[in-house]
Design a protein around this motif. Structure first.
Motif, PDB file in Angstrom:
ATOM      1  N   ASN A 103       0.784  -0.972  -0.004  1.00  0.00           N
ATOM      2  CA  ASN A 103      -0.076   0.066   0.028  1.00  0.00           C
ATOM      3  C   ASN A 103       0.860   1.096   0.003  1.00  0.00           C
ATOM      4  O   ASN A 103       0.710   2.151  -0.811  1.00  0.00           O
ATOM      5  N   VAL A 104       1.693   1.278   0.956  1.00  0.00           N
ATOM      6  CA  VAL A 104       2.605   2.555   0.986  1.00  0.00           C
ATOM      7  C   VAL A 104       3.620   2.622  -0.249  1.00  0.00           C
ATOM      8  O   VAL A 104       3.990   3.634  -0.589  1.00  0.00           O
ATOM      9  N   GLY A 105       4.040   1.370  -0.657  1.00  0.00           N
ATOM     10  CA  GLY A 105       4.962   1.445  -1.929  1.00  0.00           C
ATOM     11  C   GLY A 105       4.350   1.811  -3.287  1.00  0.00           C
ATOM     12  O   GLY A 105       4.987   2.146  -4.015  1.00  0.00           O
ATOM     13  N   LEU A 106       2.669   1.693  -3.185  1.00  0.00           N
ATOM     14  CA  LEU A 106       2.483   2.046  -4.588  1.00  0.00           C
ATOM     15  C   LEU A 106       2.590   3.218  -5.207  1.00  0.00           C
ATOM     16  O   LEU A 106       3.083   3.255  -6.451  1.00  0.00           O
ATOM     17  N   PRO A 107       2.348   4.425  -4.358  1.00  0.00           N
ATOM     18  CA  PRO A 107       2.811   5.713  -4.981  1.00  0.00           C
ATOM     19  C   PRO A 107       4.368   5.794  -5.142  1.00  0.00           C
ATOM     20  O   PRO A 107       4.637   6.515  -6.386  1.00  0.00           O
ATOM     21  N   LEU A 108       5.212   5.175  -4.467  1.00  0.00           N
ATOM     22  CA  LEU A 108       6.577   5.205  -4.531  1.00  0.00           C
ATOM     23  C   LEU A 108       6.956   4.429  -6.174  1.00  0.00           C
ATOM     24  O   LEU A 108       7.863   5.067  -6.748  1.00  0.00           O
ATOM     25  N   GLY A 109       6.269   3.323  -6.244  1.00  0.00           N
ATOM     26  CA  GLY A 109       6.491   2.651  -7.622  1.00  0.00           C
ATOM     27  C   GLY A 109       6.048   3.381  -8.759  1.00  0.00           C
ATOM     28  O   GLY A 109       6.552   3.442  -9.937  1.00  0.00           O
ATOM     29  N   TYR A 111       5.658   6.817  -9.055  1.00  0.00           N
ATOM     30  CA  TYR A 111       6.329   8.141  -9.014  1.00  0.00           C
ATOM     31  C   TYR A 111       7.731   8.171  -8.961  1.00  0.00           C
ATOM     32  O   TYR A 111       8.389   9.127  -9.358  1.00  0.00           O
ATOM     33  N   THR A 112       8.387   7.020  -8.634  1.00  0.00           N
ATOM     34  CA  THR A 112       9.771   7.236  -8.549  1.00  0.00           C
ATOM     35  C   THR A 112      10.484   6.171  -9.401  1.00  0.00           C
ATOM     36  O   THR A 112       9.853   5.212  -9.775  1.00  0.00           O
ATOM     37  N   HIS A 113      11.664   6.370  -9.511  1.00  0.00           N
ATOM     38  CA  HIS A 113      12.610   5.138 -10.303  1.00  0.00           C
ATOM     39  C   HIS A 113      13.165   4.095  -9.254  1.00  0.00           C
ATOM     40  O   HIS A 113      14.243   3.468  -9.562  1.00  0.00           O
ATOM     41  N   LEU A 114      12.717   4.123  -8.241  1.00  0.00           N
ATOM     42  CA  LEU A 114      13.520   3.162  -7.032  1.00  0.00           C
ATOM     43  C   LEU A 114      13.065   1.773  -7.474  1.00  0.00           C
ATOM     44  O   LEU A 114      11.834   1.194  -8.191  1.00  0.00           O
ATOM     45  N   SER A 115      14.037   0.920  -7.059  1.00  0.00           N
ATOM     46  CA  SER A 115      13.899  -0.460  -7.212  1.00  0.00           C
ATOM     47  C   SER A 115      12.788  -1.084  -6.137  1.00  0.00           C
ATOM     48  O   SER A 115      12.537  -0.468  -5.250  1.00  0.00           O
ATOM     49  N   PRO A 116      12.310  -2.179  -6.411  1.00  0.00           N
ATOM     50  CA  PRO A 116      11.470  -2.932  -5.491  1.00  0.00           C
ATOM     51  C   PRO A 116      11.988  -3.081  -4.149  1.00  0.00           C
ATOM     52  O   PRO A 116      11.466  -2.835  -3.039  1.00  0.00           O
ATOM     53  N   ALA A 117      13.440  -3.373  -4.178  1.00  0.00           N
ATOM     54  CA  ALA A 117      13.978  -3.278  -2.685  1.00  0.00           C
ATOM     55  C   ALA A 117      14.025  -2.210  -2.131  1.00  0.00           C
ATOM     56  O   ALA A 117      13.794  -2.085  -0.753  1.00  0.00           O
ATOM     57  N   GLU A 118      14.433  -1.257  -2.913  1.00  0.00           N
ATOM     58  CA  GLU A 118      14.350   0.327  -2.216  1.00  0.00           C
ATOM     59  C   GLU A 118      13.147   0.726  -1.802  1.00  0.00           C
ATOM     60  O   GLU A 118      12.546   1.336  -0.555  1.00  0.00           O
ATOM     61  N   ILE A 119      12.188   0.208  -2.659  1.00  0.00           N
ATOM     62  CA  ILE A 119      10.651   0.826  -2.212  1.00  0.00           C
ATOM     63  C   ILE A 119      10.264   0.237  -0.778  1.00  0.00           C
ATOM     64  O   ILE A 119       9.624   0.674   0.079  1.00  0.00           O
ATOM     65  N   ARG A 120      10.414  -1.240  -0.671  1.00  0.00           N
ATOM     66  CA  ARG A 120      10.381  -1.810   0.265  1.00  0.00           C
ATOM     67  C   ARG A 120      11.017  -1.138   1.759  1.00  0.00           C
ATOM     68  O   ARG A 120      10.531  -1.035   2.753  1.00  0.00           O
ATOM     69  N   GLU A 121      12.151  -0.804   1.498  1.00  0.00           N
ATOM     70  CA  GLU A 121      12.941  -0.116   2.614  1.00  0.00           C
ATOM     71  C   GLU A 121      12.273   1.442   3.086  1.00  0.00           C
ATOM     72  O   GLU A 121      11.962   1.401   4.233  1.00  0.00           O
ATOM     73  N   VAL A 122      12.024   2.146   1.936  1.00  0.00           N
ATOM     74  CA  VAL A 122      11.501   3.381   2.105  1.00  0.00           C
ATOM     75  C   VAL A 122       9.871   3.080   2.963  1.00  0.00           C
ATOM     76  O   VAL A 122       9.582   3.762   3.758  1.00  0.00           O
ATOM     77  N   ALA A 123       9.196   2.078   2.423  1.00  0.00           N
ATOM     78  CA  ALA A 123       8.000   1.711   3.024  1.00  0.00           C
ATOM     79  C   ALA A 123       8.098   1.259   4.429  1.00  0.00           C
ATOM     80  O   ALA A 123       7.172   1.715   5.341  1.00  0.00           O
ATOM     81  N   ALA A 124       9.152   0.642   4.764  1.00  0.00           N
ATOM     82  CA  ALA A 124       9.211   0.064   6.018  1.00  0.00           C
ATOM     83  C   ALA A 124       9.447   1.458   6.914  1.00  0.00           C
ATOM     84  O   ALA A 124       9.105   1.421   8.093  1.00  0.00           O
ATOM     85  N   LEU A 125      10.168   2.352   6.413  1.00  0.00           N
ATOM     86  CA  LEU A 125      10.537   3.670   7.450  1.00  0.00           C
ATOM     87  C   LEU A 125       9.464   4.310   7.507  1.00  0.00           C
ATOM     88  O   LEU A 125       8.998   4.745   8.659  1.00  0.00           O
TER      89      LEU A 125
END
Ligand SMILES: Nc1ncnc2c1ncn2[C@@H]1O[C@H](COP(=O)(O)OP(=O)(O)OP(=O)(O)O)[C@@H](O)[C@H]1O
Ligand SMILES: [Mg+2]
Lengths: 258, 376
Positions: A103-109, A111-125
């Motif tokens: 859910n948190v990673g959806l907008p990150l995916g 609108y940004t070029h982060l990789s899935p692992a990075e998205i997960r890190e940011v979402a966890a934060l």
């Protein structure tokens, strides 16, 4: 007009079909302020929020962000502006078939070029910021209502928005969680430097967080007071304003006969 | 645009100094994890980690995520961290993220199960599924019993609405499909029967096939797709929004209030639809026969009358009442057992249609065997 106004609403009339809810609303929200929209149930607070984020179109009037008209912007320009907003809906509005991290990673995916692992890190934060560390792989139906609210907040702040909109953030929360959420809002405002627009009728939170406010009244269909809530309580002569800010208790001094 | 945010590490005495420079933005991505690992190889021998943010531009969550990762790694390595060099906003966010410790046991640990475990789990699930079906059938039977003695808790108006929806509203689609099925059968039969000069027997074939099999079967399949899936979606959504819970706490059994009207509606309406479908199918056959073959409408009608017996009709109609119950039960059962998410409601609607069609066809096969033994 103050130059540091982040949001300006000019002559806004809100209507559902021929049913006019509010007429000729005009107010401004300072950059970096916590702005509270107050009003009784059914007065049109959620509807005002929907107008600010473009889910409803004004019957008349305009909404400006900075100097740019949101109402008259092209769909592409609007999308660019929307990317800078974070919205927490009254019911949380989490996607029920996605985990909290997704859910948190959806907008990150999107609108940004982060990789899935990075998205997960940011979402966890982001989840840790709202006190949901370790709940990344839970589905919304597996957590409590208050936790869903906080997860919704984590999703709203996913993209470090410039403006955060909250619809009844503390509704359905216990007093302690509600207090924590207020602190969180203030803290996020401070550290992200965001402007915050909160719709609420929780008096405790209004006095705790608001820098500025407007009070909507369903009967007169317009704003009946605006300014910092404490000043309104101290200075306003309008009995309706007092009734709202004191939960309908009598004004001290204004004793009834008998 | 200036270069994206980077970091570098340097040894200063017994400390590892992390220099953060440039503009850190989510749009530009995070530093690769490998770089962090490499930098921290030196950290193990260091006593503490310090930060230097002299060259740091604007920053957002990307930097917070990076520092949070760094802090976590260092804590695992047992290296002390001096946060003083970090911007105050970042410090506050970090404190916020660490304010609530991870709840013990909250994190789910996915384990890769062995084949034996998976077979066992699947068997238990299948068994529970069967028990669920039986329990539901039992509950539905009890509800029907309460209905018969007039003590079921349902609203008449709900029953009326369901009857209308499962009956009159389904007529257009039933008309179209049955007409086409009648035409197709007549067409296929005509080509074969013409070779023997027995084209008039097309009437027998269409009439008996429609009355005994196709009328009941086609309407049941149509209603499984049209109404069974709607039942599953309705009840599934009610489950999501806790409406079923609300009924239960009011002491109203969902079985009476929701399942009973739907079951009654389908089992009452499906036989009527089947009779209607028989008739429309026969008309479709007549259109092909009179158009393609040398058969007049009167001849076709007389032939149909002589071919059909009352038994043909009653077997078809009797079967369709059973099919109606099966379709309704499949729809309601899947809806009530649906999970609480949008995807789960979709899955339960699909499961409702699939299980209804399978049940209808299996039941039809059983009927064929039983009728054969009984000589009907
Ligand atoms: N989609 C809609 N169509 C027609 N009328 C609507 C619609 N949504 C809301 N309304 C009406 O608009 C009025 C204001 O609704 P709104 O949801 O904005 O109230 P609110 O101030 O947010 O109340 P609450 O505090 O209970 O959330 C209500 O009288 C409601 O009946
Ligand atoms: Mg509202």
């Amino acid at each position: 007009m103050a130059t540091d106004a982040h949001i300006r609403v000019h002559g806004l009339t809100m209507a559902y079909g021929s049913f006019v809810l509010m007429r000729d609303l005009t107010f401004a929200v300072r950059r970096g302020a916590v702005f509270v929209v107050m009003g009784g149930s059914g007065s049109g607070k959620s509807t005002l929020l929907r107008h600010l984020i473009g889910l409803n179109e004004p019957a008349a009037g305009e909404v400006f962000y900075g100097d740019v008209s949101f109402t008259r912007a092209t769909p592409e320009a609007r999308e660019g502006m929307l990317r800078r907003f974070g919205v927490l809906y009254q019911s949380g509005a989490l996607f029920s078939s996605l985990t909290l991290a997704e859910n948190v990673g959806l907008p990150l995916g999107e609108y940004t070029h982060l990789s899935p692992a990075e998205i997960r890190e940011v979402a966890a934060l982001k989840l840790a910021l709202v006190g949901l560390r370790g709940f990344e792989d839970y589905y919304p139906s597996q957590i409590s209502g208050g936790m869903q609210k906080r997860a919704g907040l984590a999703r709203a702040i996913a993209l470090d928005p410039e403006i955060l909109f909250f619809d009844e953030p503390s509704a359905g929360l216990d007093p302690v969680s509600s207090r924590r959420l207020d602190d969180l809002i203030l803290e996020l405002r401070h550290s992200l430097g965001a402007t915050v627009v909160v719709v609420t009728h929780e008096l405790a939170s209004i006095f705790a967080i608001a820098d500025d406010s407007v009070l909507l009244d369903a009967d007169s269909r317009t704003i009946i007071a605006s300014g910092p809530p404490r000043e309104l309580l101290a200075q306003s002569a309008d009995p309706r304003v007092h009734a709202f800010l004191t939960r309908g208790e009598e004004r001290p001094g204004a004793e009834t006969h008998g | 645009m200036s270069g994206s945010g980077t970091f570098s590490v340097a040894r200063v005495d017994d400390a590892l100094c992390v220099h953060l420079t440039g503009v850190w933005s989510l749009d530009r991505g995070l530093p690769p994890p490998a770089a962090l690992e490499r930098a921290l190889e030196g950290a193990a021998s260091a006593r503490r980690v310090v930060f230097d943010t002299a060259g740091l531009g604007t920053w957002d969550s990307s930097l917070v995520t990076f520092v949070a990762q760094l802090v976590e790694r260092c804590m695992r390595l047992g290296v002390g961290i001096e946060r003083r060099g970090l911007p105050p906003g970042l410090l506050r966010l970090l404190a916020l993220a660490e304010a609530v410790p991870e709840k013990a046991g909250a994190r789910a640990h996915p384990v890769r199960a062995s084949i034996a475990v998976r077979i066992g789990t699947a068997t238990i699930a299948a068994w529970q599924e069967a028990v669920g079906w039986l329990a539901f059938l039992g509950g539905a039977t009890l509800a029907l019993g309460r209905f018969l003695i007039g003590r079921a808790r349902y609203r008449r108006v709900d029953l009326a609405i369901e009857l209308q929806d499962a009956g009159a509203r389904a007529l257009p689609i039933v008309t179209l499909i049955s007409f086409l099925v009648g035409m197709i059968m007549a067409f296929v039969g005509a080509v074969q029967l013409q070779q023997f000069g027995a084209s008039i027997y097309v009437a027998n074939m269409v009439a008996i096939a429609m009355a005994r099999e196709m009328g009941a079967m086609m309407t049941a399949i149509i209603m499984a797709g049209r109404t069974g899936s709607a039942y599953a979606a309705q009840l599934g959504t009610m489950n999501v929004s806790q409406e079923i819970d609300a009924l239960t706490t009011m002491g109203i059994p969902a079985m009476d209030f929701l399942v009973l009207p739907r079951m009654l509606a389908l089992s009452l309406m499906l036989p009527l639809l089947a009779v209607y479908a028989d008739f429309v199918g026969i008309v479709g056959g007549a259109v092909v026969a009179t158009g393609m073959l040398d058969v007049s409408l009167v001849q076709y009608w007389e032939q149909t009358k002589s071919a059909l017996t009352v038994t043909d009709f009653t077997t078809g109609v009797g079967k369709s009442a059973v099919f109606g119950i099966l379709v309704a039960v499949a729809g309601c059962l899947q809806g009530l057992r649906s999970g609480r998410s949008a995807a789960a409601v979709g899955a339960s609607a699909t499961a409702a249609v699939v299980s209804a069609i399978v049940l209808v066809i299996v039941a039809d096969g059983l009927f064929a065997v039983v009728f054969n033994i009984l000589g009907i």
